[in-house]
Every structure is written in C-alpha cells, then in structure tokens.
Design a protein around this motif. Structure first.
Motif, PDB file in Angstrom:
ATOM      1  N   THR A   1       2.042   7.316  -6.472  1.00  0.00           N
ATOM      2  CA  THR A   1       1.127   8.440  -6.664  1.00  0.00           C
ATOM      3  C   THR A   1       1.830   9.762  -6.343  1.00  0.00           C
ATOM      4  OG1 THR A   1      -0.721   6.994  -6.087  1.00  0.00           O
ATOM      5  CG2 THR A   1      -1.126   9.358  -6.016  1.00  0.00           C
TER       6      THR A   1
ATOM      7  N   LEU B   1       0.832  -1.209   0.000  1.00  0.00           N
ATOM      8  CA  LEU B   1       0.000   0.000   0.000  1.00  0.00           C
ATOM      9  C   LEU B   1       0.863   1.255   0.000  1.00  0.00           C
ATOM     10  CD1 LEU B   1      -2.792  -1.141   2.492  1.00  0.00           C
ATOM     11  CD2 LEU B   1      -2.944  -0.970  -0.012  1.00  0.00           C
TER      12      LEU B   1
ATOM     13  N   VAL C   1      -9.352   8.164  -8.858  1.00  0.00           N
ATOM     14  CA  VAL C   1      -9.024   9.433  -8.214  1.00  0.00           C
ATOM     15  C   VAL C   1      -8.473  10.436  -9.243  1.00  0.00           C
ATOM     16  CG1 VAL C   1      -7.612  10.561  -6.441  1.00  0.00           C
ATOM     17  CG2 VAL C   1      -8.607   8.309  -6.001  1.00  0.00           C
ATOM     18  N   LEU C   2      -7.630   9.962 -10.129  1.00  0.00           N
ATOM     19  CA  LEU C   2      -6.953  10.858 -11.054  1.00  0.00           C
ATOM     20  C   LEU C   2      -7.630  10.951 -12.424  1.00  0.00           C
ATOM     21  CD1 LEU C   2      -3.275   9.869 -10.181  1.00  0.00           C
ATOM     22  CD2 LEU C   2      -4.664  11.731  -9.234  1.00  0.00           C
TER      23      LEU C   2
ATOM     24  N   GLY D   1      -3.030  -1.160  -6.808  1.00  0.00           N
ATOM     25  CA  GLY D   1      -3.427   0.024  -6.049  1.00  0.00           C
ATOM     26  C   GLY D   1      -3.201   1.302  -6.828  1.00  0.00           C
ATOM     27  N   THR D   2      -2.057   1.411  -7.483  1.00  0.00           N
ATOM     28  CA  THR D   2      -1.759   2.611  -8.264  1.00  0.00           C
ATOM     29  C   THR D   2      -2.696   2.729  -9.457  1.00  0.00           C
ATOM     30  OG1 THR D   2       0.548   2.474  -7.563  1.00  0.00           O
ATOM     31  CG2 THR D   2       0.074   3.861  -9.472  1.00  0.00           C
TER      32      THR D   2
ATOM     33  N   LEU E   1      -5.751   1.600  -9.605  1.00  0.00           N
ATOM     34  CA  LEU E   1      -7.065   1.996  -9.079  1.00  0.00           C
ATOM     35  C   LEU E   1      -7.102   3.476  -8.714  1.00  0.00           C
ATOM     36  CD1 LEU E   1      -7.928  -1.133  -6.891  1.00  0.00           C
ATOM     37  CD2 LEU E   1      -8.939  -0.475  -9.089  1.00  0.00           C
ATOM     38  N   VAL E   2      -6.033   3.972  -8.107  1.00  0.00           N
ATOM     39  CA  VAL E   2      -5.958   5.411  -7.802  1.00  0.00           C
ATOM     40  C   VAL E   2      -6.028   6.201  -9.106  1.00  0.00           C
ATOM     41  CG1 VAL E   2      -4.447   7.265  -6.964  1.00  0.00           C
ATOM     42  CG2 VAL E   2      -4.759   5.195  -5.600  1.00  0.00           C
ATOM     43  N   GLY E   3      -5.301   5.759 -10.099  1.00  0.00           N
ATOM     44  CA  GLY E   3      -5.322   6.437 -11.387  1.00  0.00           C
ATOM     45  C   GLY E   3      -6.716   6.473 -11.996  1.00  0.00           C
TER      46      GLY E   3
ATOM     47  N   THR F   1       1.886   2.048  -3.466  1.00  0.00           N
ATOM     48  CA  THR F   1       0.865   2.842  -4.152  1.00  0.00           C
ATOM     49  C   THR F   1       1.012   4.312  -3.796  1.00  0.00           C
ATOM     50  OG1 THR F   1      -0.698   1.000  -4.251  1.00  0.00           O
ATOM     51  CG2 THR F   1      -1.628   3.213  -4.376  1.00  0.00           C
ATOM     52  N   ALA F   2       1.255   4.593  -2.515  1.00  0.00           N
ATOM     53  CA  ALA F   2       1.399   5.982  -2.068  1.00  0.00           C
ATOM     54  C   ALA F   2       2.608   6.644  -2.711  1.00  0.00           C
ATOM     55  CB  ALA F   2       1.493   6.041  -0.547  1.00  0.00           C
TER      56      ALA F   2
END
Length: 104
Positions: A18, A11, A77-78, A69-70, A72-74, A14-15
C-alpha cells in the motif's frame, strides 16, 4: 511463535504494498520511508518464521496474507471496487492457505 510472526509479516506485506502505491514511484518521502521500514520488517519476520516452517508453506501463507490484505485495502479503502467475483477469488486464496496450514 513462528506462525504468529509469519501472519504479522504478511500484514506488513500489505502495508508495504500500500505504501509503495502511495509513494508514486518513490517521489513522495513519507510513503517511501514507510515502504522501506515495512518491507524490511516483513522480510525479517518471514526469515525468522522460515527457521521452523517449511519454505513452501511459509512463503505461500505470507504471500497470500499480503495479496488478500492488499486487495481488501484496495477495495475498501482506496475505492478500487468490490464485486462478488473478486470476493470469491479472495476466498479461494484463503481456502488454499488454510489447506496448506492444515497439511503442515
């Protein structure tokens, strides 16, 4: 305990990925600081977990958590866009990681 640390380290991957994007090539201070802190934490956790988890399995799980995770954030969120094809590919990564864990 090693598996929990490994998941948390994934995790953190992923942080840091990002934050690396948000740093705009290390030209923005706070995303760069967050990148460095989460990178160190992620690597330290991976190193700890690999004391008792085989390197092939541990590294694959760590990378998969970070990659999924990255992604999914992309997507969520992005605003990089969601598609069924992307979701199925991410599910294949998760299935591979579950298989590695079960084979451990």
């Amino acid at each position: 305990m090693a598996w929990l640390v490994l998941v948390l380290s994934g995790l953190l991957e992923t942080a840091w990925a990002t934050a690396l994007s948000a740093s705009k090539g290390f030209t923005r201070l706070w995303p760069t600081v967050i990148f460095g802190a989460t990178l160190v934490g992620s690597m330290a956790g991976l190193a700890y977990a690999l004391r008792s988890i085989p390197v092939g399995t541990g590294y694959a799980v760590w990378v998969a958590i970070g990659a999924v995770g990255t992604a999914l954030v992309g997507m969520f969120v992005l605003g990089e866009g969601f598609s069924v094809t992307r979701a199925l590919c991410l599910l294949l990564i998760v299935a591979g990681v579950v298989g590695l864990k079960l084979a451990h």
